[in-house]
Design a protein around this motif. Structure first.
Motif, PDB file in Angstrom:
ATOM      1  N   ARG A  91       0.875  -1.191   0.100  1.00  0.00           N
ATOM      2  CA  ARG A  91      -0.085  -0.066   0.204  1.00  0.00           C
ATOM      3  C   ARG A  91       0.930   1.322   0.244  1.00  0.00           C
ATOM      4  O   ARG A  91       0.806   2.255  -0.931  1.00  0.00           O
ATOM      5  CB  ARG A  91      -1.032  -0.288   1.089  1.00  0.00           C
ATOM      6  N   TYR A  92       2.165   1.364   0.841  1.00  0.00           N
ATOM      7  CA  TYR A  92       3.233   2.376   0.740  1.00  0.00           C
ATOM      8  C   TYR A  92       4.231   1.075  -0.083  1.00  0.00           C
ATOM      9  O   TYR A  92       4.771   0.632   0.251  1.00  0.00           O
ATOM     10  CB  TYR A  92       3.437   2.838   2.021  1.00  0.00           C
TER      11      TYR A  92
ATOM     12  N   SER B 150       7.979   3.116  -1.476  1.00  0.00           N
ATOM     13  CA  SER B 150       9.516   4.253  -1.405  1.00  0.00           C
ATOM     14  C   SER B 150      10.073   4.003  -2.451  1.00  0.00           C
ATOM     15  O   SER B 150      10.372   2.520  -2.674  1.00  0.00           O
ATOM     16  CB  SER B 150      10.190   4.116  -0.108  1.00  0.00           C
TER      17      SER B 150
ATOM     18  N   GLU C 252       7.085   8.654  -2.412  1.00  0.00           N
ATOM     19  CA  GLU C 252       6.285   8.063  -2.097  1.00  0.00           C
ATOM     20  C   GLU C 252       5.266   7.303  -2.340  1.00  0.00           C
ATOM     21  O   GLU C 252       3.987   8.420  -2.814  1.00  0.00           O
ATOM     22  CB  GLU C 252       5.929   8.178  -0.551  1.00  0.00           C
ATOM     23  N   ARG C 253       4.338   6.521  -3.184  1.00  0.00           N
ATOM     24  CA  ARG C 253       3.820   5.788  -3.601  1.00  0.00           C
ATOM     25  C   ARG C 253       2.538   5.775  -2.708  1.00  0.00           C
ATOM     26  O   ARG C 253       2.827   4.005  -1.616  1.00  0.00           O
ATOM     27  CB  ARG C 253       4.428   5.068  -4.720  1.00  0.00           C
ATOM     28  N   ILE C 254       1.429   6.247  -2.293  1.00  0.00           N
ATOM     29  CA  ILE C 254       0.557   5.676  -1.514  1.00  0.00           C
ATOM     30  C   ILE C 254      -1.073   5.076  -2.125  1.00  0.00           C
ATOM     31  O   ILE C 254      -0.916   5.970  -2.637  1.00  0.00           O
ATOM     32  CB  ILE C 254       0.553   6.523  -0.189  1.00  0.00           C
TER      33      ILE C 254
ATOM     34  N   GLU D 248      -3.875   6.240  -6.043  1.00  0.00           N
ATOM     35  CA  GLU D 248      -2.442   6.650  -5.764  1.00  0.00           C
ATOM     36  C   GLU D 248      -2.938   8.054  -5.595  1.00  0.00           C
ATOM     37  O   GLU D 248      -2.729   8.884  -6.682  1.00  0.00           O
ATOM     38  CB  GLU D 248      -1.182   6.164  -6.745  1.00  0.00           C
TER      39      GLU D 248
END
Length: 402
Positions: free
Chosen positions: A273-274, A276, A324-326, A341
């Motif tokens: 879900r996260y 880096s 940071e891909r969330i 995202e």
């Protein structure tokens, strides 16, 4: 971007001949149609307004294997632009795409890309990229990191060429790549009338290549790759060291060499879900009278996202990208499962004549934020907003920036 209306239809496969469909599709074929507005702006192009319709064709595993997107845009510099984009994913190890675009003023773009890694039990990878385009929004400010905004000039970058590569897996996670590149560039009058022409402020003696040039270069790369996906990685490392040479004996206008080192890493948390993401790159160009568009260049949607394309040019660059891909949520919209995202990022980079001349004051610091719609396993739509010392920049496109 926001959805307007959409629909899902089942179309007999016979009405969707190859390459729209192949044996991986069922019968009938699920086709999701999504019209979207296009609202974008960048330092070079300015504001772009228009609309597109995306046709997503699903295979029998309910994956998007084909994307077709006709589009109409308007820009004050280029007039009306009509384009057609297509992407095809018949196999996980084979894909190709095309783009056909024509504006009423200066701009045009015709591209075909192909990748295949099915030969020799998946150890041999072949790639090809053929193109012909004219970009009337191109800019040049001068060399070095302190090139000034008041020296901004415009030109039309008219090019055609081909890039091809053959890679072979020499061991687990290691690949050796041989590449060939031909590029023919003409520098013409641009489409942005409010900006001076490059030929008004600079001469060929000051800026090699502004009367046009030809490059025929050969490349050798060594790649280390543990990524879990080529196009949408969530974990792993990628490292590449490249040497490329351009020789007059083989048709280039000038002899020169490129050296490049790139390192990327992806670290997932909480079931991805996260994610880096970090990238570090160094690029150097050595030679005399190297054409300005063949040197080390920063700026644009994949390097320094607070500036327009080709904003900084010199003989070397250092670049660091942190992102940071969330994943905010996973949502099925019109029978298409999409990960939405948000991606805060920092871009840090500088050009310089050589690495030993890198100075803290030369580096550009570009914070920003990205918004992505991810349709796995193939498609990423993104909007990235970066902020540089000359103001914000907004880029809209397909695919992750790195």
């Amino acid at each position: 971007m926001s959805l307007l209306t959409a629909c899902t239809t089942m179309v007999p496969r016979e009405r969707l001949p190859y390459p729209l469909t192949d044996e991986s599709f069922g019968d009938p074929v699920k086709v999701v149609t999504i019209p979207l507005p296009v609202i974008a702006t960048s330092p070079n192009e300015g504001a772009i307004l228009g609309g597109l319709t995306a046709f997503l064709l699903h295979n029998d595993r309910d994956e998007v294997n084909t994307l077709i997107a006709p589009q109409v845009n308007f820009n004050e510099n280029f007039g009306t632009t009509f384009s057609l984009y297509g992407a095809f994913f018949p196999l996980p190890s084979r894909n190709w795409e095309f783009n056909l675009s024509k504006s009423t003023n200066v701009n045009e773009d015709y591209e075909v890309k192909f990748r295949d890694k099915t030969l020799l039990d998946g150890k041999l990878e072949t790639t090809a990229f053929l193109y012909k385009f004219s970009d009337g929004s191109a800019r040049f400010y001068g060399f070095q990191s302190d090139s000034r905004q008041e020296n901004e000039t415009n030109y039309a970058d008219k090019e055609y060429g081909i890039t091809a590569g053959v890679g072979y897996d020499i061991a687990r996670n290691f690949q050796i790549l041989f590449g060939e590149r031909f590029r023919r560039v003409s520098i013409k009058e641009g489409a942005v009338e409010k900006v001076p022409s490059i030929h008004d402020l600079f001469t060929e003696g000051q800026v090699p290549g502004i009367t046009g040039f030809t490059t025929h270069a050969q490349k050798l790369s060594l790649i280390f790759n543990t990524l879990d996906s080529r196009d949408m990685p969530t974990r792993g490392l990628f490292a590449k060291a490249t040497f490329e040479t351009s020789s007059e004996l083989l048709g280039s206008d000038v002899d020169y060499n490129h050296y490049e080192v790139e390192l990327k890493g992806y670290l997932p948390l909480n079931e991805a879900r996260y994610i880096s993401v970090a990238r570090f790159a160094y690029n150097q160009t050595l030679g005399n009278k190297v054409p300005f568009l063949e040197r080390s260049i920063l700026g644009g949607e994949t390097t320094l996202r607070g500036y327009g394309r080709n904003r900084f040019i010199d003989s070397s660059y250092l670049l660091c990208n942190l992102e940071e891909r969330i994943r905010l949520f996973r949502w099925s919209v019109f029978d298409v499962t999409t990960d939405w995202e948000v991606a805060p990022f920092i871009d840090l980079g500088a050009v310089m004549e050589s690495l030993d001349q890198a100075r803290k004051s030369s580096f550009e610091f570009n914070p920003g934020i990205g918004f992505r719609a991810v349709v796995r396993p193939n498609i990423v739509g993104r909007v990235d907003i970066g902020v540089g010392s000359e103001g914000p920049a907004v880029f809209v496109g397909l695919g992750y920036p790195f």
